[in-house]
Design a protein around this motif. Structure first.
Motif, PDB file in Angstrom:
ATOM      1  N   PHE A  65      -3.833   3.739  -2.090  1.00 22.39           N
ATOM      2  CA  PHE A  65      -3.073   3.970  -0.872  1.00 22.39           C
ATOM      3  C   PHE A  65      -1.595   3.939  -1.232  1.00 22.39           C
ATOM      4  O   PHE A  65      -1.135   3.040  -1.932  1.00 22.39           O
ATOM      5  CB  PHE A  65      -3.380   2.884   0.162  1.00 22.39           C
ATOM      6  CG  PHE A  65      -4.762   2.989   0.738  1.00 22.39           C
ATOM      7  CD1 PHE A  65      -5.018   3.795   1.845  1.00 22.39           C
ATOM      8  CD2 PHE A  65      -5.816   2.294   0.163  1.00 22.39           C
ATOM      9  CE1 PHE A  65      -6.298   3.895   2.367  1.00 22.39           C
ATOM     10  CE2 PHE A  65      -7.098   2.392   0.686  1.00 22.39           C
ATOM     11  CZ  PHE A  65      -7.345   3.185   1.790  1.00 22.39           C
ATOM     12  N   LYS A  67       2.325   4.245   0.426  1.00 20.32           N
ATOM     13  CA  LYS A  67       3.154   4.261   1.630  1.00 20.32           C
ATOM     14  C   LYS A  67       4.237   5.307   1.451  1.00 20.32           C
ATOM     15  O   LYS A  67       5.003   5.254   0.489  1.00 20.32           O
ATOM     16  CB  LYS A  67       3.786   2.897   1.870  1.00 20.32           C
ATOM     17  CG  LYS A  67       2.841   1.880   2.431  1.00 20.32           C
ATOM     18  CD  LYS A  67       3.602   0.656   2.892  1.00 20.32           C
ATOM     19  CE  LYS A  67       2.659  -0.266   3.626  1.00 20.32           C
ATOM     20  NZ  LYS A  67       3.383  -1.373   4.236  1.00 20.32           N
ATOM     21  N   GLU A  73       2.419   1.286  -3.719  1.00 18.99           N
ATOM     22  CA  GLU A  73       1.043   1.737  -3.986  1.00 18.99           C
ATOM     23  C   GLU A  73       0.121   0.537  -4.106  1.00 18.99           C
ATOM     24  O   GLU A  73       0.497  -0.490  -4.658  1.00 18.99           O
ATOM     25  CB  GLU A  73       0.976   2.519  -5.298  1.00 18.99           C
ATOM     26  CG  GLU A  73       1.686   3.826  -5.274  1.00 18.99           C
ATOM     27  CD  GLU A  73       1.426   4.652  -6.531  1.00 18.99           C
ATOM     28  OE1 GLU A  73       0.549   4.277  -7.338  1.00 18.99           O
ATOM     29  OE2 GLU A  73       2.113   5.662  -6.691  1.00 18.99           O
ATOM     30  N   ALA A  88      -9.542   0.818   4.000  1.00 15.17           N
ATOM     31  CA  ALA A  88      -8.209   0.307   4.313  1.00 15.17           C
ATOM     32  C   ALA A  88      -8.302  -1.057   5.009  1.00 15.17           C
ATOM     33  O   ALA A  88      -7.634  -2.011   4.618  1.00 15.17           O
ATOM     34  CB  ALA A  88      -7.454   1.306   5.187  1.00 15.17           C
ATOM     35  N   ILE A  93      -4.947  -2.901   4.238  1.00 17.98           N
ATOM     36  CA  ILE A  93      -3.988  -1.797   4.186  1.00 17.98           C
ATOM     37  C   ILE A  93      -3.613  -1.468   5.627  1.00 17.98           C
ATOM     38  O   ILE A  93      -4.478  -1.387   6.493  1.00 17.98           O
ATOM     39  CB  ILE A  93      -4.603  -0.553   3.489  1.00 17.98           C
ATOM     40  CG1 ILE A  93      -5.124  -0.895   2.096  1.00 17.98           C
ATOM     41  CG2 ILE A  93      -3.615   0.607   3.474  1.00 17.98           C
ATOM     42  CD1 ILE A  93      -4.080  -1.307   1.091  1.00 17.98           C
ATOM     43  N   ILE A 110      -3.745  10.150   7.850  1.00 24.56           N
ATOM     44  CA  ILE A 110      -3.377  10.015   6.437  1.00 24.56           C
ATOM     45  C   ILE A 110      -3.042  11.392   5.880  1.00 24.56           C
ATOM     46  O   ILE A 110      -3.346  12.417   6.498  1.00 24.56           O
ATOM     47  CB  ILE A 110      -4.534   9.402   5.605  1.00 24.56           C
ATOM     48  CG1 ILE A 110      -5.811  10.228   5.782  1.00 24.56           C
ATOM     49  CG2 ILE A 110      -4.751   7.949   5.982  1.00 24.56           C
ATOM     50  CD1 ILE A 110      -6.720  10.196   4.610  1.00 24.56           C
ATOM     51  N   GLY A 144      -8.423   9.153   8.660  1.00 24.93           N
ATOM     52  CA  GLY A 144      -9.133   8.301   7.706  1.00 24.93           C
ATOM     53  C   GLY A 144     -10.540   7.934   8.157  1.00 24.93           C
ATOM     54  O   GLY A 144     -11.411   7.678   7.331  1.00 24.93           O
ATOM     55  N   ILE A 159      -4.186   8.390  -1.380  1.00 28.05           N
ATOM     56  CA  ILE A 159      -4.125   8.525   0.073  1.00 28.05           C
ATOM     57  C   ILE A 159      -2.745   8.061   0.526  1.00 28.05           C
ATOM     58  O   ILE A 159      -2.378   6.910   0.310  1.00 28.05           O
ATOM     59  CB  ILE A 159      -5.216   7.645   0.734  1.00 28.05           C
ATOM     60  CG1 ILE A 159      -6.595   8.040   0.209  1.00 28.05           C
ATOM     61  CG2 ILE A 159      -5.131   7.721   2.250  1.00 28.05           C
ATOM     62  CD1 ILE A 159      -7.626   6.940   0.338  1.00 28.05           C
ATOM     63  N   ILE A 161      -0.055   7.095   3.384  1.00 30.22           N
ATOM     64  CA  ILE A 161       0.123   6.676   4.782  1.00 30.22           C
ATOM     65  C   ILE A 161       1.465   7.265   5.215  1.00 30.22           C
ATOM     66  O   ILE A 161       2.507   6.892   4.669  1.00 30.22           O
ATOM     67  CB  ILE A 161       0.122   5.148   4.902  1.00 30.22           C
ATOM     68  CG1 ILE A 161      -1.181   4.590   4.341  1.00 30.22           C
ATOM     69  CG2 ILE A 161       0.334   4.735   6.364  1.00 30.22           C
ATOM     70  CD1 ILE A 161      -1.182   3.091   4.125  1.00 30.22           C
TER      71      ILE A 161
END
Length: 170
Positions: A65, A67, A73, A88, A93, A110, A144, A159, A161
């Motif tokens: 994940f 941001k 990360e 998540a 997350i 996402i 997601g 992925i 965000i």
């Protein structure tokens, strides 16, 4: 026969579900939430892991994940069949999923890398309608809650965000 309900890829009889609910409540009461109030968010890892039932889940892929704001990360283990939203939540997350993963909101919006987006099944009409409500939508936007991970396809998936992802609960 006894009615069964599917929960996290495991079918359970109604009596098993009652036992699980009792065990979950005992677990919740033994672990007070911050501020002394009951919080189901703290139970998400317990629910997802099935640990209160003695169910063991083995991780078989890794996703990362990212941001968009700040670029931090986090790489986590996941299991084939879990949705991105479930992974998540299991790993704290910050993706909301206000509707509980029912494709009735856009709070789990996402972004995927173009190559990963092309490997995914096409969004259905409900997902496309919900994405119309999301902020900062791009060509590779997805929800997601609608993507179930597959080891062969998604091991190493990144992925993002998106910036401005709204958390209605926080």
């Amino acid at each position: 026969g006894t009615p069964q309900h599917c929960f996290q890829s495991s079918c359970l009889r109604a009596s098993d579900m009652m036992r699980a609910a009792s065990a979950l409540l005992r677990h919740a009461r033994s672990r007070p939430a911050a501020g002394g109030t009951f919080s189901t968010r703290l139970l998400a890892p317990t629910l997802a892991s099935g640990s209160f039932l003695g169910i063991r889940r083995f991780s078989d892929l890794t996703v990362t994940f990212v941001k968009a704001e700040g670029g931090g990360e986090t790489s986590v283990k996941a299991k084939s069949g879990q949705t991105i939203l479930e992974v998540a939540h299991e790993n704290d997350i910050d993706i909301e999923g206000a509707c509980g993963g029912e494709c009735a909101c856009s709070t789990c919006h996402i972004l995927l890398e173009p190559e990963a987006y092309e490997r995914m099944p096409e969004p259905d009409e409900d997902e496309a309608d919900m994405l119309d409500l999301a902020a900062n939508v791009s060509e590779t936007s997805r929800l997601g809650c609608q993507i179930k991970l597959q080891k062969e396809r998604d091991d190493g998936l990144r992925i993002t965000i998106p910036t401005g992802n709204v958390n209605l609960l926080g």
